[in-house]
Design a protein around this motif. Structure first.
Motif, mmCIF file in Angstrom:
data_model
loop_
_atom_site.group_PDB
_atom_site.id
_atom_site.type_symbol
_atom_site.label_atom_id
_atom_site.label_comp_id
_atom_site.label_asym_id
_atom_site.label_seq_id
_atom_site.Cartn_x
_atom_site.Cartn_y
_atom_site.Cartn_z
ATOM 1 N N ASP A 26 0.908 -0.877 -0.110
ATOM 2 C CA ASP A 26 0.141 -0.230 0.073
ATOM 3 C C ASP A 26 0.831 1.196 -0.009
ATOM 4 N N LEU A 27 0.269 2.203 -0.468
ATOM 5 C CA LEU A 27 1.028 3.598 -0.400
ATOM 6 C C LEU A 27 1.548 3.875 1.093
ATOM 7 N N GLY A 28 0.546 3.528 1.984
ATOM 8 C CA GLY A 28 0.853 3.677 3.367
ATOM 9 C C GLY A 28 2.207 3.025 3.772
ATOM 10 N N ILE A 38 4.464 9.210 -6.219
ATOM 11 C CA ILE A 38 2.953 8.915 -6.269
ATOM 12 C C ILE A 38 2.518 9.827 -7.272
ATOM 13 N N VAL A 59 -2.424 12.994 0.178
ATOM 14 C CA VAL A 59 -3.181 11.723 0.025
ATOM 15 C C VAL A 59 -3.270 10.880 1.187
ATOM 16 N N THR A 61 -4.132 6.945 2.330
ATOM 17 C CA THR A 61 -4.524 5.686 1.799
ATOM 18 C C THR A 61 -5.367 4.856 2.776
ATOM 19 N N ARG A 62 -5.812 3.703 2.300
ATOM 20 C CA ARG A 62 -6.600 2.808 2.875
ATOM 21 C C ARG A 62 -5.913 2.325 4.265
ATOM 22 N N ASP A 63 -4.583 1.911 3.820
ATOM 23 C CA ASP A 63 -3.773 1.350 4.936
ATOM 24 C C ASP A 63 -3.810 2.322 6.226
ATOM 25 N N GLU A 140 -10.228 3.442 -1.202
ATOM 26 C CA GLU A 140 -8.790 2.981 -1.530
ATOM 27 C C GLU A 140 -7.840 4.306 -1.178
ATOM 28 N N ARG A 141 -8.241 5.476 -1.383
ATOM 29 C CA ARG A 141 -7.416 6.494 -1.051
ATOM 30 C C ARG A 141 -8.214 7.691 -1.168
ATOM 31 N N GLU A 143 -7.806 11.848 -2.046
ATOM 32 C CA GLU A 143 -6.840 12.968 -2.670
ATOM 33 C C GLU A 143 -7.645 14.186 -2.190
#
Length: 660
Positions: A26-28, A38, A59, A61-63, A140-141, A143
């Protein structure tokens, strides 16, 4: 009338999530080097690196949503630099960079779901709390684009644009079944399926929520006749959400359906205190059909059409006309229906990225009304004729050198009520070295008067507010984004916002709502944030925001606008990527109330433990909110007897989810 228990403390609560597939990184969990690359979509309506976007972008994220235990979109935005959230026990209101006025119902922020505008056509309201029409587990995220963006998005893209991007089949690939009990008699559940059938991608999800709410004490109502100021069993609420997203060969069909009921415990607008008869119902519906395709020579076309529906019903209890009579019930309602469409063309050349588009919206219905039920007495009956909004926009992002780029765009919107308005945006972005980005930004934006502000007027008392002019803003900003070695990233920005014709709400001598344009306001501010990430999953960020605002003529500070905001977020891995602790903390400085008093500053700490088990097919977490049981208040909006509204004390959340 405008729209508007002692906490059950469980010693230990667990929140469980069963995930139906192994999740990719994940981005997290990304490194700072990866974060610098990103890509974001919302800032320019095209995919680009976050360091190249002509805006200050955050941003989430879900994480991060999981590890910090966020329950609503409002919780997510509380963690964002420069944002503050207030709650009047009915709706959540978002403040951005020193401006938070609940009377406008978040209409100065544009809210999108997968690029679809969800601000309704009655209040232009962005729903943020439990009224937001999606379960946060489907995100999911998010912005968040700060600053005016009317050059691309039109009205309401005034202070910020928030694009909620939902999970797709490649992030689901199976079933998720969730159930979460929490304090105050709260229960929440969700069933979600994501998969592919014969080339058709689909995500289907349904959610429910019910809460008894907590008992609250309001000293303004401290008398035996009003239950000694205690609102007992009158803070409850519930919702049901449904989402369906179906994709096939560039076509996407998305439908959202959401219903929410909320009891008002505050006795607002002179209603009976602690009477559960006073409640509101909000319903949001939309169907969005879109298509994207490459047509050759670098050109891409995207088109969408959608239809939306907003329903608001409010029942409000007042004292009976004579002793012994039943309570007088007042009915307040709104019905909004609209449809619209958009066509967008984009071309990526060697040094240019061009975007052209046209957009329209047809407001088929914007009805509002207010009357006493028994005996019947009408106060408001507003049925304006159908109206249309049209727009054209264009943007060019041009690479002057390999280190310097220029972004320039403009949009023209035409309204039946006040004519046309053009809004430009300019951004100069310079990368002197690999880890540094310097952004010089200018933009203007507008917010058109909503149907509520224009047409909510009393029968035979005064005419519609057709004299209202659109609000305008001119913004100047400097942003510096700097990498500090391999572990830290620093962001700092200064800005000045010049505001004109802000629409404010008040009560006249007859107790009726009135709306009018003010002369002008200004906001000067500074923001900074440092983000740190380390191997093994340790990460965190801390931010500070300072704003100073005031009326240009009177020099008085605006209400409900804290000058100082600080945020702290920290994720600590405790056991080999299987157990994490997430700390989410906010500090708010004093805010001025409508009476000129101050709410005082406060600090709130939230703690979440998240455990991945069974190869990440089972996630177990427990969250404690307001960990130190801080007693704090938000300024009350217009129409409240209270000067301040008490917020939740310590609470817990738990649950169980099965995955297949």
């Amino acid at each position: 009338m405008a729209k508007t228990a002692r906490a059950l403390i469980w010693p230990m609560l667990l929140t469980a999530s069963l995930v139906a597939q192994e999740r990719t990184k994940d981005l997290g969990e990304a490194s700072l080097e990866e974060l610098a690359n990103i890509t974001v979509y919302t800032a320019s309506r095209r995919t680009q690196k976050i360091t190249e976007a002509p805006s200050s972008v955050t941003v989430i994220t879900r994480d991060e949503i999981q590890k910090y235990g966020y329950r609503t979109l409002a919780d997510i935005l509380r963690s964002v630099r420069g944002f503050d959230i207030t709650y009047d026990r009915a709706f959540s209101y978002g403040g951005v960079r020193g401006i938070n006025q609940p009377a406008t119902y978040n209409s100065r922020v544009l809210l999108l779901i997968d690029g679809h505008r969800v601000n309704n056509n009655i209040y232009e309201q962005a729903m943020l709390g439990t009224e937001f029409p999606l379960d946060v587990d489907l995100i999911e995220r998010v912005e968040v684009v700060r600053g005016p963006s009317s050059s691309l998005y039109g009205t309401s893209a005034f202070f910020a644009v928030i694009n909620v991007i939902t999970r797709k089949t490649d992030q689901l690939k199976g079933w998720e079944l969730a159930f979460e009990p929490a304090s105050f008699g709260t229960y929440q559940g969700r069933a979600t399926y994501g998969g592919n059938y014969r080339g058709i991608d689909m995500v289907l999800s349904g959610s429910f929520y019910n809460s008894e709410g907590q008992s609250l004490f309001y000293p303004e109502f401290n008398s035996p006749a009003t239950n000694n100021g205690v609102a007992h069993n009158s803070d409850n609420g519930s919702y049901q959400h449904f989402l369906a997203t179906i994709g096939f060969h560039g076509f996407t069909l998305q439908g959202v359906c959401s219903d929410r009921n909320k009891v008002a415990p505050t006795g607002s607008f002179g209603t009976l205190f602690n009477d559960p008869q006073s409640h509101s119902f909000d319903s949001e519906r939309y169907v969005d059909f879109s298509y994207q395709h490459s047509i050759g020579r670098g050109w891409n076309v995207a088109a969408r059409t959608s239809v939306g529906r907003h329903v608001y019903d409010g029942i409000y209890a007042y004292s009976p006309a004579a002793p012994g009579d039943a309570n007088l019930l007042n009915y307040d309602f709104a019905r909004g229906t609209w449809w619209g469409g958009e066509v967008k063309l984009q071309q990526s050349l060697e040094r240019n990225d061009l975007t052209f588009g046209t957009e329209f919206q047809d407001n088929l219905q914007q009805d509002q009304g207010n009357y006493n039920i028994n005996p019947f007495l009408a106060y408001i009956a507003s049925q304006p004729p159908s109206s249309r909004i049209g727009a054209l926009y264009a943007q060019d992002e041009f690479a002057l050198t390999h280190k310097l780029s220029l972004s320039a765009g403009v949009r023209y919107d035409h309204y039946y009520s006040f004519g046309g308005t053009a809004n430009p945006r300019l951004g100069l972005i310079y990368h002197p070295i690999s880890q540094t980005a310097l952004k010089l930004l200018y933009g203007s934006a507008f917010r058109a008067p909503s149907a509520y502000e224009t047409y909510y007027y009393g029968l035979g008392l005064f005419q519609a507010n057709l004299h209202l002019q659109p609000e305008t803003i001119k913004s100047y900003e400097v942003v510096v984004e700097q990498g500090l070695g391999d572990r830290f990233h620093l962001t700092a920005n200064v800005f000045r916002n010049q505001l004109s014709h802000l629409i404010v709400q008040g009560l006249n001598s007859s107790g009726l709502l009135v709306f009018e344009n003010t002369g002008g306001d200004h906001v000067d501010g500074f923001e900074t944030e440092i983000d740190g990430r380390f191997p093994g999953g340790l990460q965190g960020k801390a931010s500070y925001s300072y704003t100073r605002n005031g009326d240009i003529l009177t020099r008085k500070s605006l209400t409900n606008s804290p000058e100082h905001l600080a945020k702290l977020n920290l994720i600590v891995p405790l056991l080999q990527q299987k157990l994490f602790a997430g700390l989410d903390a906010q500090f708010n400085g004093p805010a001025t109330t409508l009476t000129g008093a101050s709410t005082g500053s406060f600090q709130v700490f939230n703690l979440t433990l998240l455990g991945h088990t069974m190869g990440r097919h089972l996630d177990i977490s427990t969250s404690v909110y307001n960990l130190l049981d801080k007693k704090y208040f938000d300024p009350a909006p217009v129409g409240f007897t209270q000067n301040q509204i008490q917020q939740d004390g310590r609470s817990f959340r738990a649950g169980i989810i099965a995955g297949f």
